[in-house]
Design an enzyme around this catalytic site. Sequence first.
Site, PDB file in Angstrom:
ATOM      1  N   SER A   9       0.811  -1.222   0.000  1.00 41.45           N
ATOM      2  CA  SER A   9       0.000   0.000   0.000  1.00 41.45           C
ATOM      3  C   SER A   9       0.841   1.268   0.000  1.00 41.45           C
ATOM      4  O   SER A   9       0.375   2.321  -0.450  1.00 41.45           O
ATOM      5  CB  SER A   9      -0.933   0.010   1.217  1.00 41.45           C
ATOM      6  OG  SER A   9      -0.194  -0.046   2.428  1.00 41.45           O
ATOM      7  N   HIS A  68      -0.078   5.794   6.487  1.00 46.69           N
ATOM      8  CA  HIS A  68       0.244   6.119   5.105  1.00 46.69           C
ATOM      9  C   HIS A  68       0.547   7.607   4.961  1.00 46.69           C
ATOM     10  O   HIS A  68      -0.187   8.445   5.491  1.00 46.69           O
ATOM     11  CB  HIS A  68      -0.909   5.720   4.189  1.00 46.69           C
ATOM     12  CG  HIS A  68      -1.189   4.252   4.220  1.00 46.69           C
ATOM     13  ND1 HIS A  68      -2.096   3.684   5.096  1.00 46.69           N
ATOM     14  CD2 HIS A  68      -0.657   3.231   3.511  1.00 46.69           C
ATOM     15  CE1 HIS A  68      -2.117   2.372   4.916  1.00 46.69           C
ATOM     16  NE2 HIS A  68      -1.249   2.071   3.958  1.00 46.69           N
TER      17      HIS A  68
END
Length: 231
Positions: A55, A206
């Site tokens: 990711s 993230h």
Amino acid sequence: MRNLRHYCTTLLLFILLSCGEKTDKKSEETSTEEVKTETKSKKSEEDVILFFGNSLTAGMGLEPSEAFPALIQNRLDSLGYDYEVVNAGLSGETTASGKNRIDWVLNQEVDVFVLELGANDGLRGIPIEETRRNLQDIIDIVKKKNPETKIVLAGMQIPPNMGQDYTSEFRNIFPELAQKNNVALIPFLLEGVAGDPELNQQDGIHPTAQGYKIVRENVWNVLEGMLKEKR
């Protein structure tokens, strides 16, 4: 250090929670195929840089244009490099699942292969030797497919939840494999970003668009020299 530990702990919890997640027509068709062939031919004139990861590579939570592979493409274009960047990131990817799909990804010719996998292995406590073996197998497959492909290995770190020995051994996988295989190494992909709430999304994991600009520089610091040498 405290920020990094906070980031890593948050990352562990997030991963564990989300892992469950006819004539005229024939003439027209011929014309369409010619256009496709021409487009493919133009693309083949450019060397390919393929980012293969999870990711973090995929740019989870952001537009594809904000992920670091797209930012690398922008940098290349601005400097006049004839490269096409391919983002082959897949959220939740482990080294085992990456190994399973590598052959499919390598259906295209790749000039530079950036390998960003392993973090999910470490967070799940997968044995160090298994992670090391899978990464080595991926490197071997890339080299066998095309010995001329340049390989870059992205280093990663994990929290000490699995014990200090495991954490240290995990961190050492990447420089050891890079040295063994004579491939380039990004020491820590998230250097300068991990643990900083201003540079990470609400999940604390993230990077934000701004954080990815720093990740781009971490990658570019290694990639630039390689591309200059090739040029």
